[in-house]
Structures are given as structure tokens and as C-alpha cells.
Design a protein around this motif. Structure first.
Motif, PDB file in Angstrom:
ATOM      1  N   ILE A 120       0.833  -1.205   0.000  1.00 28.00           N
ATOM      2  CA  ILE A 120       0.000   0.000   0.000  1.00 28.00           C
ATOM      3  C   ILE A 120       0.866   1.252   0.000  1.00 28.00           C
ATOM      4  O   ILE A 120       0.581   2.227  -0.709  1.00 28.00           O
ATOM      5  CB  ILE A 120      -0.941  -0.017   1.218  1.00 28.00           C
ATOM      6  CG1 ILE A 120      -1.986  -1.122   1.044  1.00 28.00           C
ATOM      7  CG2 ILE A 120      -1.628   1.332   1.405  1.00 28.00           C
ATOM      8  CD1 ILE A 120      -2.834  -1.369   2.266  1.00 28.00           C
ATOM      9  N   LEU A 121       1.951   1.263   0.792  1.00 30.21           N
ATOM     10  CA  LEU A 121       2.839   2.421   0.829  1.00 30.21           C
ATOM     11  C   LEU A 121       3.468   2.669  -0.538  1.00 30.21           C
ATOM     12  O   LEU A 121       3.555   3.819  -0.993  1.00 30.21           O
ATOM     13  CB  LEU A 121       3.935   2.217   1.875  1.00 30.21           C
ATOM     14  CG  LEU A 121       4.930   3.375   2.012  1.00 30.21           C
ATOM     15  CD1 LEU A 121       4.230   4.605   2.592  1.00 30.21           C
ATOM     16  CD2 LEU A 121       6.115   2.983   2.894  1.00 30.21           C
ATOM     17  N   ILE A 134       3.578   5.854  -5.547  1.00 29.73           N
ATOM     18  CA  ILE A 134       3.432   5.946  -7.007  1.00 29.73           C
ATOM     19  C   ILE A 134       2.297   6.902  -7.371  1.00 29.73           C
ATOM     20  O   ILE A 134       2.407   7.689  -8.322  1.00 29.73           O
ATOM     21  CB  ILE A 134       3.181   4.546  -7.598  1.00 29.73           C
ATOM     22  CG1 ILE A 134       4.422   3.658  -7.405  1.00 29.73           C
ATOM     23  CG2 ILE A 134       2.818   4.639  -9.072  1.00 29.73           C
ATOM     24  CD1 ILE A 134       4.224   2.224  -7.842  1.00 29.73           C
ATOM     25  N   LEU A 135       1.214   6.852  -6.602  1.00 31.02           N
ATOM     26  CA  LEU A 135       0.094   7.760  -6.838  1.00 31.02           C
ATOM     27  C   LEU A 135       0.523   9.217  -6.664  1.00 31.02           C
ATOM     28  O   LEU A 135       0.190  10.085  -7.488  1.00 31.02           O
ATOM     29  CB  LEU A 135      -1.051   7.436  -5.879  1.00 31.02           C
ATOM     30  CG  LEU A 135      -2.266   8.375  -5.907  1.00 31.02           C
ATOM     31  CD1 LEU A 135      -2.959   8.300  -7.265  1.00 31.02           C
ATOM     32  CD2 LEU A 135      -3.235   8.037  -4.781  1.00 31.02           C
ATOM     33  N   LEU A 191      11.599  11.266   5.935  1.00 36.19           N
ATOM     34  CA  LEU A 191      11.682  10.043   5.135  1.00 36.19           C
ATOM     35  C   LEU A 191      11.544   8.808   6.017  1.00 36.19           C
ATOM     36  O   LEU A 191      10.829   7.859   5.678  1.00 36.19           O
ATOM     37  CB  LEU A 191      13.006  10.001   4.367  1.00 36.19           C
ATOM     38  CG  LEU A 191      13.227   8.774   3.470  1.00 36.19           C
ATOM     39  CD1 LEU A 191      12.147   8.705   2.398  1.00 36.19           C
ATOM     40  CD2 LEU A 191      14.614   8.805   2.850  1.00 36.19           C
ATOM     41  N   ILE A 192      12.232   8.818   7.171  1.00 39.44           N
ATOM     42  CA  ILE A 192      12.118   7.707   8.112  1.00 39.44           C
ATOM     43  C   ILE A 192      10.684   7.595   8.629  1.00 39.44           C
ATOM     44  O   ILE A 192      10.132   6.493   8.743  1.00 39.44           O
ATOM     45  CB  ILE A 192      13.114   7.884   9.277  1.00 39.44           C
ATOM     46  CG1 ILE A 192      14.548   7.796   8.768  1.00 39.44           C
ATOM     47  CG2 ILE A 192      12.865   6.828  10.356  1.00 39.44           C
ATOM     48  CD1 ILE A 192      15.585   8.081   9.838  1.00 39.44           C
ATOM     49  N   SER A 193      10.081   8.723   8.928  1.00 40.16           N
ATOM     50  CA  SER A 193       8.693   8.729   9.388  1.00 40.16           C
ATOM     51  C   SER A 193       7.744   8.194   8.323  1.00 40.16           C
ATOM     52  O   SER A 193       6.789   7.477   8.622  1.00 40.16           O
ATOM     53  CB  SER A 193       8.293  10.153   9.790  1.00 40.16           C
ATOM     54  OG  SER A 193       6.927  10.218  10.148  1.00 40.16           O
ATOM     55  N   TYR A 194       8.028   8.537   7.058  1.00 39.78           N
ATOM     56  CA  TYR A 194       7.178   8.079   5.954  1.00 39.78           C
ATOM     57  C   TYR A 194       7.287   6.565   5.778  1.00 39.78           C
ATOM     58  O   TYR A 194       6.276   5.873   5.600  1.00 39.78           O
ATOM     59  CB  TYR A 194       7.606   8.803   4.680  1.00 39.78           C
ATOM     60  CG  TYR A 194       6.745   8.509   3.476  1.00 39.78           C
ATOM     61  CD1 TYR A 194       5.502   9.112   3.334  1.00 39.78           C
ATOM     62  CD2 TYR A 194       7.183   7.642   2.480  1.00 39.78           C
ATOM     63  CE1 TYR A 194       4.715   8.855   2.220  1.00 39.78           C
ATOM     64  CE2 TYR A 194       6.410   7.381   1.375  1.00 39.78           C
ATOM     65  CZ  TYR A 194       5.171   7.985   1.248  1.00 39.78           C
ATOM     66  OH  TYR A 194       4.386   7.714   0.149  1.00 39.78           O
ATOM     67  N   ILE A 195       8.499   6.038   5.838  1.00 38.29           N
ATOM     68  CA  ILE A 195       8.696   4.591   5.688  1.00 38.29           C
ATOM     69  C   ILE A 195       8.136   3.848   6.895  1.00 38.29           C
ATOM     70  O   ILE A 195       7.613   2.732   6.773  1.00 38.29           O
ATOM     71  CB  ILE A 195      10.191   4.276   5.504  1.00 38.29           C
ATOM     72  CG1 ILE A 195      10.709   4.919   4.207  1.00 38.29           C
ATOM     73  CG2 ILE A 195      10.432   2.774   5.480  1.00 38.29           C
ATOM     74  CD1 ILE A 195      12.197   4.746   3.992  1.00 38.29           C
ATOM     75  N   ALA A 196       8.205   4.473   8.078  1.00 33.28           N
ATOM     76  CA  ALA A 196       7.691   3.837   9.291  1.00 33.28           C
ATOM     77  C   ALA A 196       6.180   3.622   9.223  1.00 33.28           C
ATOM     78  O   ALA A 196       5.640   2.797   9.967  1.00 33.28           O
ATOM     79  CB  ALA A 196       8.039   4.680  10.517  1.00 33.28           C
ATOM     80  N   ARG A 197       5.504   4.353   8.341  1.00 35.32           N
ATOM     81  CA  ARG A 197       4.072   4.149   8.178  1.00 35.32           C
ATOM     82  C   ARG A 197       3.760   2.708   7.792  1.00 35.32           C
ATOM     83  O   ARG A 197       2.775   2.123   8.266  1.00 35.32           O
ATOM     84  CB  ARG A 197       3.525   5.083   7.094  1.00 35.32           C
ATOM     85  CG  ARG A 197       3.447   6.538   7.480  1.00 35.32           C
ATOM     86  CD  ARG A 197       2.870   7.338   6.337  1.00 35.32           C
ATOM     87  NE  ARG A 197       2.558   8.700   6.716  1.00 35.32           N
ATOM     88  CZ  ARG A 197       1.889   9.540   5.942  1.00 35.32           C
ATOM     89  NH1 ARG A 197       1.481   9.149   4.745  1.00 35.32           N
ATOM     90  NH2 ARG A 197       1.628  10.754   6.360  1.00 35.32           N
ATOM     91  N   ALA A 198       4.592   2.151   6.908  1.00 35.82           N
ATOM     92  CA  ALA A 198       4.346   0.780   6.453  1.00 35.82           C
ATOM     93  C   ALA A 198       4.462  -0.199   7.611  1.00 35.82           C
ATOM     94  O   ALA A 198       3.644  -1.119   7.745  1.00 35.82           O
ATOM     95  CB  ALA A 198       5.332   0.412   5.343  1.00 35.82           C
TER      96      ALA A 198
END
Length: 257
Positions: free
Chosen positions: A133-134, A139-140, A171-178
Motif C-alpha cells: 500500500i505504501l 506511485i500515486l 523520510l524515516i517517518s514516511y517509511i515507518a508508516r508501512a
């Protein structure tokens, strides 16, 4: 564990979450083919069949009056539709959100059946689903905003000297969402099923301890039934929270905030 020189083994409550091979088939075709069915693959097929079958029962195209199944699924659809419109502002992603909700919901409900397997307790499913999903949301965002998408990682008004540090943090926070999206689902379902396994094993031994102990065990058994009902509610809540967060991530990718 061996007790009193007998073959009495105490199994771990975590064994119910193990992915095991149920059937293997080897054939000397096209060089060599090995086909294996695990409990994860089997229950995934069962869940897919249940979702399709239940929606087929809810099909109301040839009837004048809606059936109970039709009313139920229309209520689910209306609720998911409202959530998507409130969170995202458009209904273009509704089929995906609706399908995702029912996949997680039916997976959790099937896992509440005794001696069944819950596929959402598999890290492969939960983390794999959240990472997929991330990637799709990223990509969206790139498709809609092109290079401007990377401004999502730079808060407004950031001094130039702090840009590299804040970009790394964002960036770390964004990847941590997954990780957080999948681990939240995984941890809540595993915790509930582990508790039910421990309590059911304890109650079984108590009910086997004689008439007086049997009567005294009725009270904790009522508590066990209440926890089972709570676990059913958690199945709905986790499915709803999962798709709600997905809607939030999609909105962030569309609006970049």
C-alpha cells in the motif's frame, strides 16, 4: 516439555500462528516442479471464496425486495463510501478500500473459529500488505505531483541548513508508516488470539477437575465468553482502522500535507 515421565507435552500458544505445509507435490515436468500448499495459502483461498460467495448471496438484481444479506452489504458499502468521501473527497478509490476492508474483516472473523488459522497474524501478510500500500500511495503521489511530490518531505518554512536533517527525519517517518500499519494489525490480532488460547487451555483443565471445580469454573468461563465477544468486535475495529489509515495516506499523497 515432559512431565512425570509421561508423554504429556505442553504446546505453546504461539504455535497457532505458525505457517505449516499441508500438501506437497513434486513432478518432473518442465525440468522440475514443486507445488506446496500451506495453511496460509489454504485459508487465503477460503477467505476469497467466502467473500465472493457472500456477495453473491447479497446480489439483489433479480428480486423486488432486498434480502437480509443485501441490506447488510449495502449498509457496509454505505459506511465505507461515507468514510472514503470524508477522508479522500472522491470515490475513485472506493472499490479498493471496500475490497481491502472485507479481506481483513473476513480474515479476522475466520481466525476466531476454533482450530482455524488467522492469516492476518502472519507477518508476510500484514507487513507485506502495508508495504504494498505504501508503494502504491507513493506511485500515486508521484503520478499526480511529479517532482513536486518530494516537497512532502520538507516542512514549510524550514531553514535551508536544516533541510537535510528534516528530510531524513520525514523520510524515516514516511517509511515507518508501512511498519506501523502492518504491525498494528498483526499485534492486536496476535495478542487477542494468544489470550484466548491461554484461557481456553486453562478452562479445559479446570472443567476436568471434578464437579465442584466444574461449577466454580462457570464464572471464569462467562468471562471467557465476554472476551471472545470482544475479540469479534476487535475484528471489525481493526479492519476499519486499517482502511481508515489507508484513506489518510492516500489523502496525504493527493494533497501533500
Amino acid at each position: 516439555m515432559l512431565l512425570n515421565n509421561t508423554n504429556l507435552f505442553i504446546s505453546s500458544p504461539l504455535e497457532q500462528f505458525e505457517v505449516t505445509n499441508l500438501f506437497s507435490f513434486n513432478a518432473p515436468l518442465f525440468g522440475y516442479i514443486s507445488f506446496t500448499i500451506t495453511n496460509l495459502a489454504l485459508y487465503t483461498g477460503i477467505i476469497f471464496s467466502l467473500i465472493v460467495g457472500l456477495h453473491y448471496l447479497g446480489n439483489n438484481e433479480t428480486k423486488l425486495l432486498p434480502s437480509k444479506w443485501s441490506i447488510l452489504f449495502e449498509s457496509f458499502f454505505a459506511s465505507i463510501n461515507t468514510m472514503v468521501r470524508e477522508q479522500i473527497g472522491r470515490e475513485i478509490y472506493l472499490p479498493f478500500i471496500y475490497s481491502l476492508f472485507f479481506f481483513i474483516l473476513v480474515s479476522n472473523l475466520v481466525g476466531n473459529i476454533p482450530y482455524s488459522f488467522t492469516i492476518t497474524t502472519s507477518v508476510i501478510v500484514s507487513i507485506g500488505l502495508s508495504f504494498t500500500i505504501l508503494i502504491g500511495v507513493t506511485i500515486l503521489g508521484l503520478y499526480i505531483h511529479k517532482i513536486h511530490f518530494f516537497s512532502f518531505f520538507i516542512p514549510a518554512g524550514t531553514p535551508l541548513a536544516l533541510v537535510p536533517l528534516l528530510v531524513l527525519i520525514e523520510l524515516i517517518s514516511y517509511i515507518a508508516r508501512a511498519f506501523s500499519l502492518g504491525i498494528r494489525l498483526f499485534a492486536n490480532v496476535v495478542a487477542g488470539h494468544t489470550l484466548l488460547k491461554i484461557l481456553s487451555t486453562f478452562l479445559f483443565k479446570m472443567f476436568s477437575g471434578g464437579l465442584i471445580i466444574f461449577i466454580l469454573t462457570l464464572l471464569p468461563f462467562a468471562l471467557f465468553l465476554a472476551i471472545t465477544g470482544l475479540e469479534l468486535a476487535v475484528s471489525f475495529i481493526q479492519a476499519y482502522v486499517f482502511v481508515l489509515l489507508v484513506c489518510s495516506y492516500i489523502k496525504d499523497a493527493i494533497e501533500l500535507h
